[in-house]
Design an enzyme around this catalytic site. Structure first.
Site, short mmCIF file in Angstrom:
data_model
loop_
_atom_site.label_atom_id
_atom_site.label_comp_id
_atom_site.label_asym_id
_atom_site.label_seq_id
_atom_site.Cartn_x
_atom_site.Cartn_y
_atom_site.Cartn_z
N SER A 23 52.10 11.86 43.35
CA SER A 23 51.30 12.73 42.47
C SER A 23 49.87 12.23 42.30
CB SER A 23 51.98 12.83 41.10
OG SER A 23 52.23 11.54 40.58
N ASN A 110 58.14 7.63 32.27
CA ASN A 110 58.43 8.92 31.60
C ASN A 110 57.67 9.07 30.28
OD1 ASN A 110 60.12 9.15 33.73
ND2 ASN A 110 62.03 9.08 32.56
N THR A 155 37.17 55.70 22.15
CA THR A 155 38.62 55.53 22.31
C THR A 155 38.95 56.27 23.59
OG1 THR A 155 39.18 57.53 21.09
CG2 THR A 155 39.06 55.51 19.79
N HIS A 156 39.91 55.76 24.34
CA HIS A 156 40.25 56.32 25.66
C HIS A 156 39.03 56.37 26.59
CE1 HIS A 156 43.93 57.79 23.63
NE2 HIS A 156 43.09 58.12 22.65
N SER A 277 23.10 42.11 46.92
CA SER A 277 23.96 42.53 48.04
C SER A 277 23.28 42.14 49.34
CB SER A 277 24.17 44.04 47.97
OG SER A 277 24.51 44.53 49.24
N LYS A 283 20.59 46.54 45.03
CA LYS A 283 21.70 46.16 44.16
C LYS A 283 21.47 44.89 43.36
CE LYS A 283 25.82 47.30 45.19
NZ LYS A 283 26.92 47.96 44.53
N GLU A 290 32.50 39.88 36.68
CA GLU A 290 33.66 40.24 37.50
C GLU A 290 34.52 39.01 37.80
OE1 GLU A 290 32.22 42.37 40.96
OE2 GLU A 290 31.03 43.69 39.70
N TYR A 317 63.92 13.63 31.06
CA TYR A 317 62.91 13.81 32.11
C TYR A 317 63.57 14.20 33.44
CZ TYR A 317 59.26 12.98 35.50
OH TYR A 317 58.36 13.15 36.52
N GLN A 322 56.73 17.08 37.01
CA GLN A 322 55.48 16.70 37.67
C GLN A 322 54.65 17.94 38.00
OE1 GLN A 322 55.36 13.25 40.34
NE2 GLN A 322 54.97 14.68 42.00
N LYS A 325 51.22 19.72 36.14
CA LYS A 325 49.82 19.27 36.15
C LYS A 325 48.82 20.15 36.90
CE LYS A 325 51.43 14.63 35.52
NZ LYS A 325 52.85 15.11 35.60
#
Ligand code: ARG
Length: 461
Positions: A23, A110, A155-156, A277, A283, A290, A317, A322, A325
Site C-alpha cells: 500500500s 491495525n 420553478t421547473h 474553443s 467561444k 462544468e 480488521y 486497505q 484510502k
C-alpha cells in the site's frame, strides 16, 4: 521487497502478490501523521516505564530525522517497502540500530493505520471546512451587495415570481452553512483515539491510552478495541458530507452555466476562469463550472465504493479495509480543489443587474401578485387565479405583459381592477412586499443578513 514480517514463512512472497498487497504507493500520503502517531506512542511507552527515557529520546530523534529528511526531499519514500509503517521502522533501525526495533512495542499495524487514517482525515476535514467557510464569506458579501438586484425566480426552470440576487445566493448560503455545521458534527463524533487497541484485543502492556489520545489532540481513547481497528464510519460520514457539498456546488455550477449562456446573459464568468474553443474563435466556455459539476460523480463514487467495501467485513480488521484510502484521498483533494476554484470563480464573476431585472419583468412573474390584488379586493383566491389566467392568455395573444394593459382592458376581464393595479404588480412592489422571514423582500433580507453576519463572526477562526 521490504516487509515487517517473515519469521514463520519458508518462501519469499510471490512478486505479484507482494505488489498486490502493498500500500506504500498511496499510504505514503500520511507519512507525517504516521510519524506523529509513533512519536506519541513512544512518549507514552516511556512514561509507562515500558521504554527507558534514553530509548525514547533515541527513537524520537530518529523519527524527527526521518521526518525532516522526507519533508526536505532528502529522503524519498520508495516503493520497495510494503507500506509507510514499514518504511518508517526500517529507516529508524538503519539510523539508530536495535533500539529502533522497540518502536512497535504494544502496537499493531491495525491500530496504527486506524490512527493514521483518522489523523489524516481530521486534518483534511479542517482544511475542507475552511474552504467552505471562505465560500460562505463570498456568498455573504454578495448578499449584502445585491439586496435590491431583482431577478426572476424559477420553478421547473420556468419564470415563477420575482426574487433578488441576494435571495438566490442566500439559498446557497443556507446549504453551505449546513455543510459547514455537518463537518463540525462529524469532527465531534470522530475525535477519539484508536491507538492502543492493538491488533484487535488491546495489549497486555500497561499502556496509557488517555495519554496518547491527549498528546494527539483527541478528546479521549475509543472504548472498544475491536471497533477501534475496524471503524471507518467517520470516513463514510465525511464522504457523505462531501458528496452533499459537491451536489450543492454542482447545482450552483449548473445555474452559473445557464446564467452565463447567450440566452440568459445574467452573468459573465471572468476571463481567468473561462476557456476558449480550438475551432470557434467566438467561444468563451464555462469549463470550470462544468468540471466542478462533472467531478461530483467521483466523490459519490468514493462514498459508494467504501460503503460497499465495508458492508460484508466481519470483526475486526480485514485487509479489505486497505481499500479505504485511494478513492477517499482523491475525494478529499477533489473537494478541496473544487471549493477553492468555485470560490474564485464566484468572487470574480460579473453580474448584469439590468438584464436580470428586465428578465424579471417579463414572463408574468407578477401574475400571483395580480391575483393577490383581487383577493385584497374581496375576490376569493380560486376565482382570482382564474381571472388572472385569462389576463395572461389575453397578453400572450397580444404579445404584451400585464404592466402594458390599459385599465379598460383590465376592467373588461374584471371590474374589480382600479388604477392602483399598476403599482400592485410593479416589480418593485412584488419584491418589497414579500417580507415574511426567509422571503426576498429587502426588510426580511436585511434581517437574515444580520443573522448571517453573526453566524460568520462566531465561526471565524
Ligand atoms: N496497509 C494496511 C492498511 O492500509 C495496514 C494494516 C495492515 N495490517 C495487517 N494486519 N496486514 O489497512
Amino acid at each position: 521487497m521490504a516487509q515487517l514480517w517473515g519469521g514463520r514463512f519458508t518462501k519469499e512472497t510471490d512478486k505479484l502478490v507482494y505488489n498486490f498487497n502493498a500500500s506504500i504507493s498511496f499510504d505514503k500520503k500520511f507519512y507525517r501523521q504516521d510519524m506523529e502517531g509513533s512519536m506519541a506512542h513512544v512518549k507514552m511507552l516511556a512514561a509507562a516505564g515500558i521504554l527507558t527515557e534514553e530509548e525514547r529520546d533515541d527513537i524520537l530523534k530518529g523519527i524527527e530525522g526521518i521526518l525532516a529528511d522526507v519533508e526536505s526531499g532528502k529522503l524519498a519514500i520508495s516503493d520497495e517497502y510494503e507500506d509507510i509503517h514499514s518504511f518508517v521502522e526500517a529507516n529508524l533501525i538503519d539510523r539508530i540500530g536495535d533500539t529502533g526495533k522497540k518502536l512497535h512495542t504494544g502496537r499493531s499495524r491495525n491500530d496504527q493505520v486506524a490512527l493514521d487514517m483518522k489523523l489524516y482525515t481530521r486534518e483534511e476535514l479542517i482544511a475542507i471546512r475552511q474552504e467552505v467557510f471562505e465560500l460562505i464569506e463570498t456568498c455573504h458579501s454578495l448578499m449584502k451587495e445585491h439586496v435590491h438586484t431583482a431577478m426572476p425566480g424559477f420553478t421547473h426552470l420556468q419564470k415563477a415570481q420575482p426574487v433578488t440576487l441576494a435571495h438566490h445566493i442566500g439559498a446557497y448560503m443556507e446549504m453551505f452553512k449546513r455543510d459547514y455545521d455537518r463537518l463540525c458534527d462529524i469532527y465531534e463524533r470522530m475525535n477519539y483515539c484508536p491507538l492502543g487497541a492493538g491488533a484487535l484485543a488491546g495489549t497486555t502492556y500497561p499502556l496509557d491510552r488517555e495519554m496518547t489520545a491527549s498528546l494527539l489532540g483527541f478528546y479521549g481513547p475509543t472504548l472498544n478495541s475491536m471497533d477501534s481497528v475496524s471503524d471507518r464510519d467517520y470516513v463514510l460520514e465525511l464522504l457523505s458530507a462531501l458528496s452533499i457539498i459537491m451536489m450543492h456546488l454542482s447545482r450552483f455550477c449548473e445555474e452559473i452555466i445557464l446564467w452565463n449562456s447567450n440566452e440568459y446573459q445574467f452573468v459573465e464568468i471572468d476571463d481567468a476562469y473561462s476557456t476558449g474553443s480550438s475551432i470557434m474563435p467566438q467561444k468563451k466556455n464555462p469549463d470550470i463550472a462544468e468540471l466542478v459539476r462533472g467531478k461530483t460523480g467521483r466523490v459519490y463514487g468514493a462514498l459508494m465504493s467504501l460503503l460497499t467495501t465495508m458492508k460484508g467485513i466481519p470483526l475486526a480488521y480485514n485487509k479489505d479495509m486497505q481499500e479505504d484510502k485511494e478513492l477517499t484521498f482523491d475525494a478529499y483533494d477533489t473537494v478541496k480543489g473544487c471549493l477553492a476554484l468555485f470560490n474564485g470563480m464566484l468572487k470574480t464573476i460579473t453580474f448584469h443587474p439590468e438584464i436580470m431585472e428586465r428578465s424579471a419583468k417579463h414572463g408574468f412573474t407578477n401574475a400571483t401578485d395580480a391575483a393577490d390584488y383581487l383577493v385584497n379586493h374581496g375576490v376569493p383566491f380560486r376565482d382570482a387565479h382564474g381571472i388572472v389566467g385569462r389576463l395572461v392568455l389575453y397578453c400572450i395573444d397580444k404579445g404584451i405583459s400585464l404592466d402594458d394593459m390599459s385599465l379598460e382592458e383590465y376592467k373588461a376581464i374584471s371590474p374589480v381592477f382600479e388604477e392602483d393595479i399598476y403599482d400592485a404588480i410593479s416589480l418593485k412592489t412584488c419584491i418589497e412586499k414579500r417580507n415574511t422571514i426567509g422571503a426576498p423582500g429587502p426588510e426580511a433580507m436585511e434581517k437574515v443578513i444580520a443573522f448571517n453576519e453573526k453566524w460568520v463572526e462566531e465561526r471565524r477562526l
